[in-house]
Motif scaffolding. Structure first.
Motif, mmCIF file in Angstrom:
data_model
loop_
_atom_site.group_PDB
_atom_site.id
_atom_site.type_symbol
_atom_site.label_atom_id
_atom_site.label_comp_id
_atom_site.label_asym_id
_atom_site.label_seq_id
_atom_site.Cartn_x
_atom_site.Cartn_y
_atom_site.Cartn_z
ATOM 1 N N ASP A 1 0.825 -1.211 0.000
ATOM 2 C CA ASP A 1 0.000 0.000 0.000
ATOM 3 C C ASP A 1 0.857 1.258 0.000
ATOM 4 N N PRO B 1 3.204 2.432 -3.836
ATOM 5 C CA PRO B 1 2.715 3.331 -4.893
ATOM 6 C C PRO B 1 2.811 4.798 -4.518
ATOM 7 N N ASN C 1 -4.783 7.776 1.362
ATOM 8 C CA ASN C 1 -5.645 6.653 1.003
ATOM 9 C C ASN C 1 -6.779 6.586 2.016
ATOM 10 N N THR D 1 -5.956 2.146 -4.365
ATOM 11 C CA THR D 1 -5.711 1.055 -5.300
ATOM 12 C C THR D 1 -6.941 0.178 -5.493
ATOM 13 N N TYR E 1 -7.900 6.989 -8.781
ATOM 14 C CA TYR E 1 -7.696 5.554 -8.592
ATOM 15 C C TYR E 1 -6.489 5.102 -9.400
ATOM 16 N N CYS E 2 -5.593 4.423 -8.694
ATOM 17 C CA CYS E 2 -4.340 4.020 -9.335
ATOM 18 C C CYS E 2 -4.405 2.554 -9.753
ATOM 19 N N TRP E 3 -5.256 2.290 -10.731
ATOM 20 C CA TRP E 3 -5.243 1.002 -11.421
ATOM 21 C C TRP E 3 -5.364 1.280 -12.915
ATOM 22 N N PHE F 1 -1.823 2.262 -12.841
ATOM 23 C CA PHE F 1 -1.046 1.862 -11.671
ATOM 24 C C PHE F 1 0.142 2.804 -11.469
ATOM 25 N N ALA G 1 -2.930 -5.114 -4.633
ATOM 26 C CA ALA G 1 -2.989 -4.306 -5.845
ATOM 27 C C ALA G 1 -1.600 -4.027 -6.415
ATOM 28 N N GLY G 2 -0.624 -3.733 -5.543
ATOM 29 C CA GLY G 2 0.719 -3.428 -6.022
ATOM 30 C C GLY G 2 1.394 -4.610 -6.676
ATOM 31 N N TRP H 1 -9.370 -8.422 -7.277
ATOM 32 C CA TRP H 1 -8.285 -8.375 -8.251
ATOM 33 C C TRP H 1 -8.087 -9.730 -8.930
#
Length: 849
Positions: free
Chosen positions: A96, A99, A202, A224, A303-305, A325, A423-424, A448
């Motif tokens: 977490d 990123p 976050n 994420t 959102y970082c995807w 991402f 997510a990472g 995911w």
């Protein structure tokens, strides 16, 4: 929060017990997810709050990689680019935090000063990246172990029975205090002063919106996993359950899942957050407003995807972005000779690792992994992780047990990745085109896994409780197929074109109220002070410019007021006079009952603490007497002042650092004070409820009542002090008169147009009469209600000014530091230039915003 034209239609009037409704509608499971019963009373009521989707409120999502605009070009910050103190607040595991390290490094390239506030254990990791680090407490290992069983820190019954909920609640309280300090305290390493001018966070850090409110600065959330209500897919932490008779469509059910998870989270943590808000001189957030607070306030969200993996839903508005991402640059890494030798000894191995997951039986899991690897005949790297997999095993020619190693480097050298679905880790595997197997433990990890399977880049996820050697071996074989490899490569090609970190920084800058933030004297710096000139114009002044102007006798500190570039107002929404009045009565009654109980409870607690302290002291004295040496023993503790021998038992007995036992008089005084505070609280709640809250609730309810039957609603603005209270009272009264009587004329005309003929005109006339009654009554009551609310807010601000004083001193301290070292965020501030620019502003030659 007051935006009368944008509020959805109110639900059918129904009073429900919030606690019972939540308990019957949703339940935390033991895998960090929430089972939501769509047939429950609460879910059906919440479904009525879901407004019909409007295309005008949304920004169309890019549905394919070709539709995604190119990333913004990277340029060095120009001389007029604003340079801010930015604090990034993060809760979670290393996956977490990582990123946001990449984000912080990109923000630094734009000239910002960046501080990353997170758990103490990540200090070296953050500092090694060149970012300032601020420790906020909390143990991420304990937090992850707890969240495996408790989604969003909402306790399951198993956790309640285990008795560990109170410990985690204390951890959250500790982190809330740490996050506030990260906004205003100097750098722990260099003691360089720091006051946040913008906050990035976050959502699970929880402190973000409250810190932003206390400082009056912009907030931008980044995450994420999906955290914003949408009709497109269910909340990643939710399991929807219904027998088909709920009457709720799938799209509405998806939307309700976000609302329910937010309600659960606020139920578990709302009291902790409100107790902490009190230390910041902020009023408590009402229970009805705590859930989905960020959405109500329209806080910008990135959102970082990858939008190639999950496109932006069509019902997300323009202030919500999906950027891709966040990847940091591949770190310089030299592998241990053993790892390098293993990688060179054969074909690329399969990677297996579960990172920060805390596993109950790591040896049993290791045996399962080894069996699956041997049955498929592949070579494998097993990452030990936080659970120390393979702790009693040694590497051989086919299996290598790995310590710490950057995924960015390692995933370029493996064939398949198997992990928990963080997510990472998911992003890193996909970026390198590696087919992926997800073994989810909790939370968003199944989400995911499903997304990877939908893209064809891996098999369906294998829940950890269902994991065995046979299923894992089959998943590995799937990943070794040409089909999985091709899908992974396609995904990697799309992700490489996204430049997620650069997009996120562009999104952050786009959503800043830049013209409200800029100093009028030094436009590349943020304003912290405001000054009213003789002609009533307002000049915005940065900390650095203010220090120069005060030193040059151009202004006095007493002339400068604290400036808020992005004020936050959290207000109670009221749908109609019935629910508004009932809610106000409930809140007032609860406060009175609690205070009345304190009249008795607090004295009992005082005497109980005294009794407990005395009992502990007697036990310690007893133990000490048994430890005392005899007069004949050879000891150095004597009247001649010789050095005393070190008695570890005595140190242990006093290591808790308890204060000295209170005297009887002190106990009585404490008991009387507690009882007096209860009496005072009782009358405070009664007075405020009867003379402020109740009239305001009725007035606001009547103001909003026309929406029930299609009428328009005017918003008189937020009430923050006696001035805005008086202004709101006047505006509401004036609009009540104009719109009330005007509706008698326009109502029949509009009704005739909509309904046609005399019947429509009659309906319009009825609506006009209802509007007249509601708006006129609201206007008359509002003259007293809004004014009283404004006076209360001013009085409260005068009595609770410690936080503002602290912020004021911190801002002055940073300005003094900048003046002393001759720098302001890396740029020299020329005193002569500041004075000349200020004089031009006063002469009217400058441009005031």
């Amino acid at each position: 929060m007051k935006d009368g034209s944008r509020l959805s239609s109110p639900p059918v009037y129904r009073l429900i017990n919030a606690q019972e409704a939540i308990n019957s509608s949703a339940q935390a499971t033991d895998n960090g997810r929430v089972d939501i019963n769509l047939e429950s009373r609460l879910c059906k009521t919440l479904s009525l709050l879901v407004a019909p989707y409007s295309e005008t409120d949304a920004k169309p999502a890019a549905q394919a990689a070709s539709e995604i605009p190119p990333p913004p070009p990277y340029t060095e910050a120009g001389p007029q680019s604003i340079r801010l103190n930015i604090v990034i607040q993060v809760v979670g595991s290393r996956g977490d935090v990582q990123p946001f390290v990449a984000l912080g490094m990109e923000l630094q390239r734009h000239g910002h000063r960046v501080r990353l506030a997170t758990h103490d254990t990540f200090g070296n990791f953050v500092s090694a990246s060149g970012l300032e680090f601020f420790p906020v407490g909390g143990d991420p290992a304990e937090l992850m172990a707890y969240m495996v069983k408790n989604p969003g820190l909402v306790p399951s019954m198993k956790s309640l029975r285990a008795g560990d909920i109170q410990k985690k609640r204390k951890m959250v309280a500790e982190m809330l205090g740490g996050f506030w300090r990260s906004c205003v305290e100097p750098d722990p390493a260099t003691q360089r002063p720091f006051v946040a001018e913008a906050i990035i966070a976050n959502p699970p850090s929880f402190a973000h919106v409250h810190c932003a409110q206390a400082l009056g600065v912009p907030l931008h959330l980044m995450f994420t996993m999906p955290w914003t209500s949408t009709r497109s897919f269910c909340h990643p932490l939710a399991n929807l359950k219904a027998s088909g008779e709920s009457g709720i469509s799938q799209e509405v059910a998806n939307y309700v899942s976000y609302m329910t998870v937010e309600w659960l989270t606020w139920q578990g943590l709302g009291d902790i957050i409100n107790d902490w808000r009190e230390t910041l001189d902020l009023e408590p957030v009402p229970f009805s407003e705590g859930p989905s607070l960020a959405e109500t306030l329209k806080v910008p969200f990135t959102y970082c995807w990858s939008p190639a993996l999950i496109p932006k839903p069509n019902d997300w508005p323009a202030h919500i972005d999906v950027c891709g991402f966040f990847f940091r640059d591949t770190p310089n890494f030299t592998p241990d000779p053993e790892l390098a030798k293993f990688l060179e000894a054969g074909p690329p191995p399969t990677y297996i690792g579960f990172g920060s997951i805390v596993i109950d039986d790591p040896e049993a899991l290791t045996a399962t992994l080894v069996e699956a690897v041997k049955s498929t005949g592949v070579r494998a790297i097993i990452s030990r992780g936080w659970s120390n997999l393979g702790r009693n095993r040694v590497s051989d020619e086919n299996i290598f047990y790995l310590g710490d190693c950057p995924h960015e480097w390692l995933f370029q050298r493996v064939s398949v990745v198997i992990h928990h679905g963080g997510a990472g880790t998911t992003a890193c595997g996909l970026l390198n085109g590696r087919p992926t197997v997800v073994v989810p433990w909790f939370g968003d990890q199944p989400f995911w896994g499903d997304m990877i399977a939908a893209a064809g880049a891996g098999p369906s996820p294998i829940p950890q409780k269902q994991l065995n050697a046979t299923k894992l071996a089959a998943a590995i074989r799937f990943c070794l197929t040409q089909q999985a490899s091709a899908a992974s490569e396609r995904m990697a090609a799309e992700m490489r074109s996204e430049a997620g970190v650069r997009r996120a920084v562009a999104s952050f800058h786009t959503n800043l109220p830049l013209e409200k933030m800029r100093c009028d004297v030094l436009p590349h710096l943020a304003a912290s002070w405001s000054l009213k000139t003789n002609d009533r114009k307002m000049v915005k002044i940065s900390k650095e410019a203010a220090q120069v102007l005060v030193a040059e006798s151009k202004v006095k500190w007493s002339d400068l007021k604290q400036y808020e570039s992005k004020p936050t107002h959290i207000e109670l929404r009221r749908w109609d006079p019935i629910t508004a009045t009932a809610s106000s009565l409930a809140v007032t009654g609860a406060g009175m009952v609690t205070s009345a109980a304190d009249i008795v409870v607090k004295p009992i607690q005082a005497f109980s603490r005294s009794s407990s302290h005395a009992h502990d002291s007697r036990k310690k004295d007893s133990r000490a007497s048994h430890r005392s040496p005899s007069p004949d023993s050879n000891n150095n503790d004597n009247i001649y002042g010789k050095p005393a021998a070190l008695d570890l038992s005595q140190i242990a007995a006093h290591s808790d650092k308890q204060p000295p036992p209170p005297t009887n008089r002190a106990v009585v005084v404490e008991a009387l004070r507690g009882s007096a505070s209860g009496i005072g609280g009782f009358f405070k709640h009664w007075t405020k409820g009867m003379y402020v809250d109740m009239p305001l609730a009725v007035s606001e309810g009547l103001r909003n009542a026309p929406r029930l039957y299609g009428g328009a609603v005017y918003d008189p603005g937020a009430v923050t002090d006696w001035k805005t209270g008086g202004a709101a009272a006047g505006k509401n009264f004036a609009h009540g008169l104009v719109e009330g009587f005007g509706g008698l004329v326009t109502g029949p005309v509009q009704g005739a147009k909509r309904g046609g003929g005399a019947l429509g005109a009659a309906k319009g006339a009825g609506v006009g009469l209802l509007n007249l009654g509601a708006k006129m009554t609201s206007g008359v009551l509002g003259l007293t209600a809004y004014t009283a609310q404004g006076l209360y807010m001013s009085a409260r601000a005068a009595m609770h000014g410690e936080t503002r004083r602290l912020v004021r001193e911190a801002r002055r301290g940073e300005g003094e530091y900048a003046s002393m070292v001759g720098q302001a965020k890396g740029v020299v501030v020329e005193r002569k230039g500041v004075v000349e620019a200020f004089d031009e502003l006063l002469r009217g030659e400058g441009v005031l915003k």
